[in-house]
Design an enzyme around this catalytic site. Structure first.
Site, mmCIF file in Angstrom:
data_model
loop_
_atom_site.group_PDB
_atom_site.id
_atom_site.type_symbol
_atom_site.label_atom_id
_atom_site.label_comp_id
_atom_site.label_asym_id
_atom_site.label_seq_id
_atom_site.Cartn_x
_atom_site.Cartn_y
_atom_site.Cartn_z
ATOM 1 N N CYS A 104 0.964 2.825 3.321
ATOM 2 C CA CYS A 104 1.498 1.471 4.134
ATOM 3 C C CYS A 104 2.952 1.544 3.476
ATOM 4 O O CYS A 104 3.026 1.443 1.759
ATOM 5 C CB CYS A 104 1.007 0.239 3.518
ATOM 6 S SG CYS A 104 1.474 -1.362 3.945
ATOM 7 N N HIS A 146 -4.835 -1.524 10.623
ATOM 8 C CA HIS A 146 -3.537 -1.854 10.644
ATOM 9 C C HIS A 146 -2.717 -2.852 10.140
ATOM 10 O O HIS A 146 -2.878 -3.665 9.092
ATOM 11 C CB HIS A 146 -3.292 -0.268 9.690
ATOM 12 C CG HIS A 146 -2.235 -0.428 8.571
ATOM 13 N ND1 HIS A 146 -2.710 0.441 7.691
ATOM 14 C CD2 HIS A 146 -0.633 -1.704 8.198
ATOM 15 C CE1 HIS A 146 -1.423 -0.033 6.618
ATOM 16 N NE2 HIS A 146 -0.412 -0.352 7.236
ATOM 17 N N GLU A 147 -2.013 -2.960 11.344
ATOM 18 C CA GLU A 147 -0.969 -4.019 11.356
ATOM 19 C C GLU A 147 -1.553 -5.484 11.622
ATOM 20 O O GLU A 147 -1.289 -6.567 10.914
ATOM 21 C CB GLU A 147 0.126 -3.931 12.685
ATOM 22 C CG GLU A 147 0.421 -2.501 12.466
ATOM 23 C CD GLU A 147 1.264 -2.786 11.222
ATOM 24 O OE1 GLU A 147 2.454 -3.121 10.551
ATOM 25 O OE2 GLU A 147 2.060 -1.374 10.341
ATOM 26 N N HIS A 150 -2.928 -6.819 8.468
ATOM 27 C CA HIS A 150 -1.962 -7.265 7.789
ATOM 28 C C HIS A 150 -1.229 -8.957 8.104
ATOM 29 O O HIS A 150 -1.109 -10.057 7.011
ATOM 30 C CB HIS A 150 -0.248 -6.893 8.010
ATOM 31 C CG HIS A 150 -0.189 -5.173 7.109
ATOM 32 N ND1 HIS A 150 0.049 -5.701 5.611
ATOM 33 C CD2 HIS A 150 0.319 -4.688 7.197
ATOM 34 C CE1 HIS A 150 0.398 -4.558 4.667
ATOM 35 N NE2 HIS A 150 0.677 -3.672 6.204
#
Length: 184
Positions: A104, A146-147, A150
C-alpha cells in the site's frame, strides 16, 4: 480529462497520507459534484499514483475523504486495466480466496500475504457522472477490493491476523515514515 490525454499528465503530485493519519480510518463521503474540481482531483491522483509507482490510489490517500479511486493495474494475464471510479460500490467479491502479497502506498516499503477473492465487480460513475462497471480477476480483483476498503476507512493490515498482523505492525512502527503515536 481531455479525450486521448494520458491520465495524470496534467496533474500535480500530492503528498501521500500514511498509516496513522486519521483520514485513512474514516469512511469517505459520497461525491456530489461532478465538475472541474473532481476532474482535477482524479488527474492529481493519477499523477500521484504514477509518481509513487503504485497500481491504485484512493482519494483519502491524498487527504481527500471522498469516494474516488484510480487504477492502472494488470490482471494475472498481464492485461492492463486503467481507469477511475467515483462513488464505487463493491457489488461482488467471490471466487477463490487467494493469499498473495499486498502492499500500500500509505504503508510504503511494506507488504504482507493478504487473503482476497480472485474476482471482484465494482459499480460507480466516471468523473462526468456516467455509470461504469469494472470487472476484475486475479491481481486486479485484489486492487479493486483494496481501493474499496480504503474508502470504508480500512487498510489491508485489517485483513491480517495473528503473526502476520503482528509482524507487519512491528515493521510499520520501525519504518522511517512512521508517525509517533498510534499506527492503527
Amino acid at each position: 480529462m481531455r479525450h486521448g490525454s494520458i491520465p495524470g499528465a496534467h496533474g500535480q503530485v500530492r503528498p501521500l497520507t500514511l498509516l496513522g493519519d486519521p483520514v485513512l480510518r474514516e469512511p469517505c463521503r459520497e461525491v456530489t459534484g461532478f465538475g472541474p474540481e473532481l476532474a482535477r482531483l482524479v488527474e492529481d491522483m493519477f499523477a500521484t499514483m504514477y509518481a509513487a509507482q503504485g497500481v491504485g490510489l484512493a482519494a483519502n490517500q491524498v487527504g481527500e475523504a471522498l469516494r474516488v479511486f484510480v487504477y492502472d493495474c494488470p490482471d494475472d494475464e498481464d492485461v492492463r486495466h486503467l481507469g477511475h471510479v467515483v462513488n464505487p460500490r463493491l457489488v461482488e467479491a467471490d471466487g477463490l480466496v487467494v493469499r498473495g502479497p499486498e502492499g500500500c502506498l500509505s504503508l510504503p516499503g511494506l507488504e504482507a500475504g493478504t487473503e482476497r477473492h480472485d474476482h471482484a465487480v465494482v459499480e460507480g460513475f466516471t468523473v462526468t457522472g456516467e455509470p461504469v462497471t469494472v470487472h476484475g480477476t486475479g491481481f486486479f480483483a485484489r486492487c479493486l477490493q483494496h481501493e474499496c476498503d480504503h474508502l470504508e476507512g480500512r487498510v489491508y493490515a485489517d485483513h491480517l491476523t495473528g503473526w502476520r498482523r503482528r509482524k507487519l505492525m512491528r515493521q510499520a512502527a520501525r519504518a522511517s515514515w512512521a508517525r509517533t503515536g498510534s499506527l492503527t
